[in-house]
Scaffold this active site. Structure first.
Site, PDB file in Angstrom:
ATOM      1  N   ALA A 106      53.171  38.088  28.390  1.00  0.00           N
ATOM      2  CA  ALA A 106      52.196  37.478  26.986  1.00  0.00           C
ATOM      3  C   ALA A 106      52.442  38.107  25.777  1.00  0.00           C
ATOM      4  O   ALA A 106      51.920  38.210  24.652  1.00  0.00           O
ATOM      5  CB  ALA A 106      50.772  38.649  27.838  1.00  0.00           C
ATOM      6  N   ASP A 107      53.880  37.157  25.624  1.00  0.00           N
ATOM      7  CA  ASP A 107      54.286  37.557  23.545  1.00  0.00           C
ATOM      8  C   ASP A 107      54.737  36.071  22.834  1.00  0.00           C
ATOM      9  O   ASP A 107      54.904  35.473  24.130  1.00  0.00           O
ATOM     10  CB  ASP A 107      54.509  38.708  23.047  1.00  0.00           C
ATOM     11  CG  ASP A 107      54.712  39.119  22.203  1.00  0.00           C
ATOM     12  OD1 ASP A 107      54.269  38.955  21.508  1.00  0.00           O
ATOM     13  OD2 ASP A 107      54.565  41.075  22.181  1.00  0.00           O
ATOM     14  N   ILE A 108      54.665  35.879  22.145  1.00  0.00           N
ATOM     15  CA  ILE A 108      55.468  35.010  21.176  1.00  0.00           C
ATOM     16  C   ILE A 108      56.950  34.877  22.001  1.00  0.00           C
ATOM     17  O   ILE A 108      57.909  35.371  22.606  1.00  0.00           O
ATOM     18  CB  ILE A 108      55.748  34.669  19.325  1.00  0.00           C
ATOM     19  CG1 ILE A 108      56.719  36.218  19.809  1.00  0.00           C
ATOM     20  CG2 ILE A 108      54.692  34.976  19.071  1.00  0.00           C
ATOM     21  CD1 ILE A 108      57.029  35.936  17.843  1.00  0.00           C
ATOM     22  N   ASN A 155      59.312  34.176  21.051  1.00  0.00           N
ATOM     23  CA  ASN A 155      61.143  35.053  20.812  1.00  0.00           C
ATOM     24  C   ASN A 155      61.348  36.392  21.072  1.00  0.00           C
ATOM     25  O   ASN A 155      62.821  37.040  22.247  1.00  0.00           O
ATOM     26  CB  ASN A 155      61.051  35.565  19.035  1.00  0.00           C
ATOM     27  CG  ASN A 155      62.466  36.433  18.528  1.00  0.00           C
ATOM     28  OD1 ASN A 155      64.023  35.669  19.062  1.00  0.00           O
ATOM     29  ND2 ASN A 155      62.417  37.013  18.156  1.00  0.00           N
ATOM     30  N   ASP A 203      57.119  40.597  38.667  1.00  0.00           N
ATOM     31  CA  ASP A 203      55.943  40.685  38.558  1.00  0.00           C
ATOM     32  C   ASP A 203      55.252  41.129  36.909  1.00  0.00           C
ATOM     33  O   ASP A 203      54.668  41.394  36.223  1.00  0.00           O
ATOM     34  CB  ASP A 203      54.655  41.105  38.833  1.00  0.00           C
ATOM     35  CG  ASP A 203      53.126  40.384  38.888  1.00  0.00           C
ATOM     36  OD1 ASP A 203      52.980  40.094  38.117  1.00  0.00           O
ATOM     37  OD2 ASP A 203      52.065  41.623  39.781  1.00  0.00           O
ATOM     38  N   LYS A 231      54.614  39.457  34.297  1.00  0.00           N
ATOM     39  CA  LYS A 231      53.273  38.449  33.101  1.00  0.00           C
ATOM     40  C   LYS A 231      53.388  39.306  31.629  1.00  0.00           C
ATOM     41  O   LYS A 231      52.982  39.608  30.878  1.00  0.00           O
ATOM     42  CB  LYS A 231      51.951  40.024  33.405  1.00  0.00           C
ATOM     43  CG  LYS A 231      51.428  39.775  35.021  1.00  0.00           C
ATOM     44  CD  LYS A 231      50.132  40.248  35.403  1.00  0.00           C
ATOM     45  CE  LYS A 231      49.693  40.387  36.727  1.00  0.00           C
ATOM     46  NZ  LYS A 231      50.516  41.180  37.620  1.00  0.00           N
TER      47      LYS A 231
HETATM   48  P1  5BU Z   1      47.256  45.357  46.335  1.00  0.00           P
HETATM   49  O1  5BU Z   1      48.118  46.721  46.524  1.00  0.00           O
HETATM   50  O2  5BU Z   1      47.357  43.898  47.314  1.00  0.00           O
HETATM   51  O3  5BU Z   1      46.295  45.527  45.813  1.00  0.00           O
HETATM   52  O4  5BU Z   1      48.644  44.442  44.894  1.00  0.00           O
HETATM   53  C1  5BU Z   1      48.481  43.887  45.038  1.00  0.00           C
HETATM   54  C2  5BU Z   1      49.661  42.943  43.551  1.00  0.00           C
HETATM   55  O5  5BU Z   1      49.442  41.773  43.371  1.00  0.00           O
HETATM   56  C3  5BU Z   1      49.661  44.416  42.473  1.00  0.00           C
HETATM   57  O6  5BU Z   1      50.641  44.159  42.205  1.00  0.00           O
HETATM   58  C4  5BU Z   1      49.153  43.629  41.434  1.00  0.00           C
HETATM   59  O7  5BU Z   1      50.185  44.007  40.177  1.00  0.00           O
HETATM   60  C5  5BU Z   1      49.678  41.998  41.524  1.00  0.00           C
HETATM   61  N1  5BU Z   1      48.086  41.364  41.010  1.00  0.00           N
HETATM   62  C6  5BU Z   1      47.158  41.324  41.499  1.00  0.00           C
HETATM   63  O8  5BU Z   1      46.307  41.412  42.310  1.00  0.00           O
HETATM   64  N2  5BU Z   1      46.318  40.456  40.873  1.00  0.00           N
HETATM   65  C7  5BU Z   1      46.492  39.332  40.168  1.00  0.00           C
HETATM   66  O9  5BU Z   1      45.441  38.629  39.741  1.00  0.00           O
HETATM   67  C8  5BU Z   1      47.957  38.996  39.587  1.00  0.00           C
HETATM   68  C9  5BU Z   1      49.051  40.292  40.114  1.00  0.00           C
HETATM   69 BR1  5BU Z   1      48.498  37.658  38.079  1.00  0.00          BR
END
Ligand code: 5BU
Length: 274
Positions: A100-102, A104, A96, A98
């Site tokens: 978020a950059d250009i 390259n 996960d 995420k």
């Molecule tokens: P939780 O412990 O069930 O709250 O964890 C949720 C996981 O999902 C956690 O790793 C977040 O970084 C990830 N997450 C999130 O909670 N909500 C989002 O919108 C996104 C990722 Br995208």
């Protein structure tokens, strides 16, 4: 009441042939084979704890989600062990990250550095905010390896700016890119409005809990039924609700199984609406 989204009426097994990306196909195959739409988010800070949680929940999940940058003693040996477990216990690895950059920069962040994410993670995700170059940059690295990408169309946290036209444009960006690398979205529901025949996106939703309604930092939880049946998402992502449960090894395993059953029941009920 509006009619159900067409994708939500199709069994996961029937959606496999609508995908060419090998990771998308594998996710749907595993979901069907193991009868699970549960992903566990393993947000612990040591490799030892992470592997313990994975061994406990592995049989109940289609995906294990990681944040490799929170693991203090991360090494590629750990990543290799995770890959081995993903084969033994039959799940897909989702970092996960995420991005978020250009283009390259993200291609370097994906392939290189300490974590070498593309070498071990089947699936990752990216914010659409930089524009379509982020998809091109990541696909140059990931597509030849058979990896896949989700775009973040919405978030579960309170006050998120990813709503309305941002979400709509995210869907459009994915459609324009084609479905050979982008296979779906992180979203709170079906963001693929009015899909064409043969079009299929996998929607994964974090912010899932059976007990708590949220945390003190803006996280908001819905139940598996609200996510899968009401909102039409395909995969529920659960973190603290499973790995954070008190009661030791067996409690974590049992809780994963409880979420698997809840998610699967909601899926079977949504198919029965026809
Ligand atoms: P939780 O412990 O069930 O709250 O964890 C949720 C996981 O999902 C956690 O790793 C977040 O970084 C990830 N997450 C999130 O909670 N909500 C989002 O919108 C996104 C990722 Br995208």
């Amino acid at each position: 009441m509006s009619s159900p989204h067409p994708t939500t009426l199709k069994p996961y097994a029937e959606r496999i042939e609508l995908h060419t990306n090998p990771t998308a196909r594998r996710i749907l195959e595993i979901m069907d084979r193991k009868k699970t739409n549960l992903a566990v988010s393993v947000d612990v800070t040591t490799t030892k704890e992470a592997l313990e949680v994975v061994r406990r929940v592995g049989e109940s999940v289609c995906l294990v989600k990681t944040h490799c940058d929170i693991i203090e003693d991360f090494t590629l040996d750990f990543a290799n062990e995770l890959v081995k477990l993903s084969k033994e216990l039959d799940f897909v690895i989702f970092e996960d990250r995420k991005f978020a950059d250009i283009g390259n920069t993200v291609s370097l962040q994906y392939s290189s550095g300490h974590h070498r994410i593309s070498s071990w993670s089947d699936l990752t995700n990216a914010h659409p905010v930089p524009g379509p170059g982020i998809i091109t940059g990541l696909s140059q690295v990931g597509k030849p390896l058979g990896r896949a990408l989700l775009l973040l169309a919405e978030m579960s946290s309170k006050g998120s700016l990813a709503t309305g036209s941002y979400t709509e444009q995210t869907y459009k960006m994915a459609k324009d890119a084609g479905r050979d690398f982008v296979i779906g979205f992180i979203a709170q529901g079906r963001v693929d409005t009015n899909p064409e025949k043969g079009e299929d996106w996998i929607i994964m939703s974090p912010g899932v809990g059976l007990v708590s309604k949220g945390d003190k930092l803006g996280q908001q939880y819905r139940t598996p039924r609200e996510v899968v049946y009401d909102a039409g998402a395909d995969v529920i992502i659960v973190g603290r609700g499973i790995y954070g449960i008190q009661g030791g090894e067996k409690a974590v395993k049992d809780e994963a199984e409880r979420y698997r059953q809840e998610g699967w029941k909601a899926y079977e009920e949504r198919l029965a609406r026809k």
